[in-house]
Every structure is written in structure tokens, then in C-alpha cells.
Design a protein around this motif. Structure first.
Motif, PDB file in Angstrom:
ATOM      1  N   ARG A 149      -1.460   3.765   8.890  1.00 12.01           N
ATOM      2  CA  ARG A 149      -1.431   2.917  10.092  1.00 12.01           C
ATOM      3  C   ARG A 149      -2.456   1.789   9.994  1.00 12.01           C
ATOM      4  N   TYR A 150      -3.627   2.139   9.506  1.00 12.37           N
ATOM      5  CA  TYR A 150      -4.690   1.130   9.400  1.00 12.37           C
ATOM      6  C   TYR A 150      -4.248  -0.009   8.479  1.00 12.37           C
ATOM      7  N   PHE A 192       0.851  -1.184   0.000  1.00 14.56           N
ATOM      8  CA  PHE A 192       0.000   0.000   0.000  1.00 14.56           C
ATOM      9  C   PHE A 192       0.889   1.236   0.000  1.00 14.56           C
ATOM     10  N   TYR A 193       0.800   1.993  -1.099  1.00 18.01           N
ATOM     11  CA  TYR A 193       1.603   3.213  -1.214  1.00 18.01           C
ATOM     12  C   TYR A 193       0.661   4.408  -1.159  1.00 18.01           C
ATOM     13  N   ILE A 194       0.830   5.224  -0.140  1.00 16.58           N
ATOM     14  CA  ILE A 194      -0.035   6.391   0.037  1.00 16.58           C
ATOM     15  C   ILE A 194       0.811   7.648   0.162  1.00 16.58           C
ATOM     16  N   PHE A 209      10.687   0.973  -6.455  1.00 15.55           N
ATOM     17  CA  PHE A 209       9.746   1.300  -7.534  1.00 15.55           C
ATOM     18  C   PHE A 209       8.932   0.064  -7.925  1.00 15.55           C
ATOM     19  N   LYS A 210       9.618  -1.028  -8.070  1.00 14.97           N
ATOM     20  CA  LYS A 210       8.949  -2.268  -8.452  1.00 14.97           C
ATOM     21  C   LYS A 210       7.960  -2.713  -7.377  1.00 14.97           C
ATOM     22  N   LYS A 211       8.365  -2.478  -6.129  1.00 13.67           N
ATOM     23  CA  LYS A 211       7.565  -2.960  -5.005  1.00 13.67           C
ATOM     24  C   LYS A 211       6.313  -2.101  -4.777  1.00 13.67           C
ATOM     25  N   GLY A 213      -1.911  -5.688   7.858  1.00 21.06           N
ATOM     26  CA  GLY A 213      -0.941  -6.621   7.307  1.00 21.06           C
ATOM     27  C   GLY A 213      -0.322  -6.198   5.984  1.00 21.06           C
ATOM     28  N   TYR A 214      -0.572  -4.971   5.556  1.00 21.14           N
ATOM     29  CA  TYR A 214       0.020  -4.507   4.304  1.00 21.14           C
ATOM     30  C   TYR A 214       1.446  -4.016   4.529  1.00 21.14           C
ATOM     31  N   ASP A 215       2.251  -4.156   3.474  1.00 16.60           N
ATOM     32  CA  ASP A 215       3.566  -3.540   3.452  1.00 16.60           C
ATOM     33  C   ASP A 215       3.337  -2.109   2.951  1.00 16.60           C
TER      34      ASP A 215
END
Ligand code: ME8
Length: 510
Positions: free
Chosen positions: A35-36, A6-8, A249-251, A41-43
């Protein structure tokens, strides 16, 4: 299977003046979502930062007899201190003056130029210096002023590079159609289509020669790269693009959410996707344009100076009162009022009366009747159903709300359990049960049910008011604090609760 990353991002803010509660608003929401997702369980990769180039900052610095860097450095230190005090758990803080960012933006610019998407031309336009925005005649307000800040615009004419936005118009519309959730809330999509795209996208001026404080165009040094190309690229340069595509970037790319204020949705849903199409890389999954915090009917603004240092609110009311207010008060997507009175009212009603009271009452009864030892003899009565069935349903309710970014509603749902718990105390009257020895097991069950409701609410509140939830877990003396421990009845029997302490003090008003 969905990739569990999860990229925010928040916007990168202009350090043209100290940050205000409006910047805190976006950043607190982004932090809560980050945080949520971590708890789920997200990276997670959560990025914020500062957008430091441009004519406006150059001008302010010059007026103060400083270089732009000398001017912004202390503001950025201060911003980091503010984020620290607000408990903002960012993974990366990007500054557009970072060397690697600058070098990568230069490469991005060159790649777009080599592709034929950037060309040299003559710029004639109407420019708003405070907003650093160019406008066409038809976009100005009814008085011929900047449609955002309603100040004067002036005509500019100079040699400049342009990005062929027009080339990507049809592809962009198709992308919107294929990805109906790309722009949220929905109303903002229609605004983009009707106001900007349907009238025809004009090529975008992407370099300036009239000021120096920017990243130079490598192949034409008298030009600096105009701020939006520089600024928007932050979302990928931080991940290594275009130098290193195999690692972050890939991740993490594409971003899952760019969280932005409504006034910059346009840049994120038109310019940014077209830039990415030009570079041939994936587009972000979603741009969420939230409303503004309004003071006395107007926008909080650095230029108007109608705000306090957010640290004053933290010092007076505590960090979680400020976080809670930002997350709870404003219906997400809409504008909402900010005032200290509302903050106080919210804190007293929810954090003091509902949450604090419930925790203290429950722990006090457990101490008085059972020396704080937790037991669950499971002597249920039908009055328990309303509480327990809601507590069981709550995690999925909250998950749905958070995932559709209705954070205020998620909090409302959690507080509904706390309110039901307070009512449950009034209805089950533990002090009456305590007088009757044959009701001891029933009384233990009632207290266990209350503790479970508190524990479950507290787990769900972790992303929003983290400091407070840690204190509650300490009082509960439980290890069952993860999202995987949300089942009702998980609280360990036999543990002894710790001394209860006041979570929030009532704020007295005149
Ligand atoms: O626009 N209410 O920076 P900026 C809610 N550098 N949110 C507010 C707010 C308010 N009253 N005032 C500000 C820029 N914000 C560019 C962005 S991104 C590649 C470049 C928040 O310092 C809101 O998120 O003007 C808004 O979009 C952002 O601050 C604007 O920050």
C-alpha cells in the motif's frame, strides 16, 4: 532512472491447518509495504498464496478420508476470507494446484534437466515429515532431531532427481558479495554463509517417489517434483514464466522483496537464487527474513495449537487494532511476543489515547469555537516551531524507515507527531485563548496547526491502518489525502469539518 514498479511477495503458506496470527504478521507487513508503495506512485504487484503439495497434506487428508484437494479447498476459502477481513490488498493469490502453475513448474524442471543441472541419483537422507525438510547428520539438533521443530527425523532411501546446487556455490557467494543488501537483516546473511554455504553446498533432492501428491515429472511419471522447486517457482509462474515473458514477467520481475519468516530464509537465499541462475534469469533484489511472533516463549504453531482464530481478535478489537499491533509491536527482524494483553495495551495507549483523543479533542474545539469552519490567519508563536518543523520533516523520516523495512519505527515517528500535538494542546491552552476576543486569530491558527498535524499523520498512516484513516479523512472533509499533499499548510481553508465520531473505544481489562 529507476523503474517505478514494485513486486512484493509473502511466502505461500501451507494449508495444512487454519492460518494463525503468525501468517497474518507476514501478510500484514507485506500489505502495508504494498500500500505504501502504491501511494508513493509505484506500479505494485503484491502476491500471496498457498503451497498445497507434499507428503504432510496428503497424510492429513488421507486420515480424514478426503482427497488432498478436498481437504485444502475450504482452508483456502477461509484464508481468503481472513485476508479480506484484514484488508490485505493482494493483486494475485496463487495456489500451487493452479493448472497453469503446475504446467509451468513442469517446464521449469525440464529446462533445468535439459541443461544438465538436474540428474537422477539415489537419495539417502534424514527427513522431517512435519517440516517437509531433509537434513544432514551435522544439521540435526543436539538430540539428533529436526533442528527446526525438534521432532524425530527418519532415514529415507529412494531413487530421486537432484539439482546441482554445488555447481552454483561460487557464483552464489559472488552474488552475495556484489549485492550486499540481498539478504536482510545482515545477520541472516552471515548465518547462511557460515552454516550452509561455507561447509559446502550439497546437491538438493528435487523429486520423490514415496508419495503422489505433487506435480509429476513429465519425463519420469513415477516421480513428483519435490515441494521447494514447486513452491519457489510460484514467484515467477504467476507472472507467466516460462510461457509468456513479454507481459507481467517483463514488467515485474525481478521481485523487489520476498518477505519471509527467518526459518525459510535458507530456501530463498540459496536454493532459489541457484534455480534462477540455472534458468538464466535475474535474481530477486532482496529477501527479508523477519522474526517470529512468540507465544509464551515458543513459536505459534499449528501443530501445537496455541492460538486463536485471528478473526476473534478482529471481532473483539477491530481490524486496525490488529494491523497496528502487528506492525508496531515487533522490532522488525527480531522475534516479538504476541499476547492479547499486549494487543490491548497497545490499542489503548496509541490508538485510543494518542490518536483517537487528539482527533476528538481537536474537532470538538473547532466545533465549539468556530462551528467547525477551518481557517488559517497565520498568527504564529514560537511554540509552534517544535510541532511544525517536526511535521515538515516527518514524511522523509517515514519514507526512509519504510524503505529500510523498519515499519515499527516509522509508526513510532508518526505517533511522535500525534503526541507532540496532544502536548501542543496542553501548552497553547485553546480554552484560555477562547476567552479573549483579541486572540481569535491565534486560536484559529492553533486549531489549523493541529488539523494539519492530524492530516499529515493520517496520510502517512494510510498504508498501515487504512480503514481508520478513511474515517478521519471523512471527518476532516478534505480532499488533500495523497502523498503529494504532504506539505504543511495544504489543508483547504473554508471547509467545514464533519461531526467527529469515536475512532477507537477503550478496551476495558479486568
Ligand atoms: O514455510 N511468526 O509455509 P508455512 C511470524 N510453504 N511469522 C510466522 C509465524 C510466526 N509464529 N508462523 C508462520 C512454508 N509465520 C512454505 C513456504 S515459500 C516459497 C514456501 C509465517 O505455512 C512466516 O512468514 O509454514 C513463515 O515464513 C511462514 O508463515 C511459513 O508458512
Amino acid at each position: 532512472m529507476e523503474n517505478k514498479k514494485f513486486y512484493i511477495t509473502t511466502p505461500i503458506y501451507y494449508p495444512s491447518a487454519e492460518f494463525h496470527i503468525g501468517h497474518c504478521y507476514t501478510t500484514i507487513i507485506a500489505d502495508a509495504l504494498a500500500r505504501y508503495k502504491r501511494l508513493s506512485g509505484y506500479d505494485v504487484f503484491f502476491q500471496t498464496g498457498t503451497d498445497e503439495h507434499g507428503q504432510k497434506i496428503e497424510k492429513i487428508a488421507t486420515e480424514k478420508g478426503l482427497t488432498p484437494k478436498e481437504y485444502v479447498d475450504p482452508i483456502i476459502e477461509n484464508a481468503k476470507d481472513l485476508w479480506n477481513k484484514l484488508g490485505i490488498s493482494y493483486d494475485y493469490f496463487i495456489r500451487t494446484t493452479d493448472e497453469d502453475h503446475c504446467a509451468r513448474v513442469q517446464k521449469i524442471f525440464k529446462m533445468m534437466y535439459d541443461k544438465g543441472d538436474i540428474y537422477k541419483g539415489e537419495y539417502k537422507g534424514l527427513y522431517c515429515t512435519p517440516c517437509e525438510s531433509f537434513w544432514t547428520e551435522s544439521q540435526l539438533d543436539e538430540n539428533g532431531k529436526c533442528p527446526d521443530c525438534h521432532r524425530d527425523v527418519h532415514e529415507v532411501s529412494e531413487e530421486a532427481y537432484f539439482f546441482k546446487l554445488s555447481k552454483y556455490q561460487d557464483k552464489l557467494v559472488k552474488f552475495y558479495e556484489d549485492n550486499p543488501k540481498f539478504i536482510q537483516p545482515e545477520s541472516r546473511k552471515n548465518e547462511m554463509l557460515n552454516n550452509f554455504i561455507k561447509p559446502g553446498l550439497e546437491d538438493l533432492c528435487v523429486s520423490r517417489t514415496s508419495f503422489k501428491w505433487g506435480i509429476p515429472v513429465t519425463f519420469d511419471e513415477k516421480h513428483v517434483i519435490y515441494v521447494w522447486i514447486d513452491a519457489l517457482s510460484n514467484y515467477i509462474t504467476s507472472l507467466g514464466y516460462p510461457d509468456n515473458l513479454d507481459d507481467k514477467f517483463k514488467k515485474y520481475w525481478p521481485a523487489d522483496i520476498h518477505l519471509v519468516g527467518k526459518e525459510i530464509v535458507r530456501f530463498h537465499t540459496i536454493i532459489w537464487p541457484c534455480m534462477l541462475m540455472s534458468l538464466g534469469i535475474d535474481l530477486p533484489k532482496q529477501v527479508f527474513g523477519h522474526g517470529w511472533l512468540i507465544v509464551d516463549g515458543g513459536k505459534i504453531s499449528k501443530s501445537l495449537g496455541n492460538y486463536k482464530d485471528p478473526r476473534d481478535y478482529i471481532n473483539s478489537y477491530g481490524v486496525d487494532a490488529v494491523r497496528y499491533y502487528a506492525l508496531r509491536e515487533v522490532p522488525f527482524g527480531n522475534d516479538g511476543n504476541f499476547s492479547e494483553d499486549l494487543l490491548i495495551a497497545r490499542t489503548n495507549a496509541d490508538l485510543v489515547n494518542t490518536l483517537g483523543n487528539l482527533v476528538n479533542r481537536t474537532l470538538a474545539m473547532s466545533k465549539k469555537y468556530f462551528s467547525s469552519v477551518v481557517e488559517n490567519p497565520k498568527v504564529y508563536e514560537s511554540i509552534d516551531d517544535n510541532l511544525i518543523s517536526y511535521a515538515k520533516m516527518l514524511p522523509s523520516l517515514v519514507d526512509n524507515k519504510v524503505n529500510s523495512l523498519k515499519v515499527n519505527e516509522a509508526l513510532e515517528d508518526i505517533f511522535e507527531l500525534l503526541k507532540r500535538s496532544n502536548k501542543y494542546i496542553d501548552d497553547t491552552t485553546p480554552w484560555v485563548l477562547a476567552k479573549d476576543e483579541s486572540k481569535t486569530d491565534r486560536l484559529k491558527t492553533v486549531l489549523y496547526n493541529l488539523l494539519e498535524s492530524i492530516r499529515i499523520s493520517t496520510i502517512l498512516l494510510r498504508a498501515f491502518i487504512p480503514g481508520t484513516t478513511e474515517r478521519i479523512f471523512n471527518m476532516l472533509n478534505t480532499k488533500k489525502i495523497e502523498f503529494t499533499d504532504l506539505d504543511f499548510g495544504t489543508l483547504e481553508e473554508g471547509i467545514t469539518l464533519n461531526e467527529s465520531e469515536i475512532l477507537f473505544n477503550r478496551i476495558e481489562t479486568k
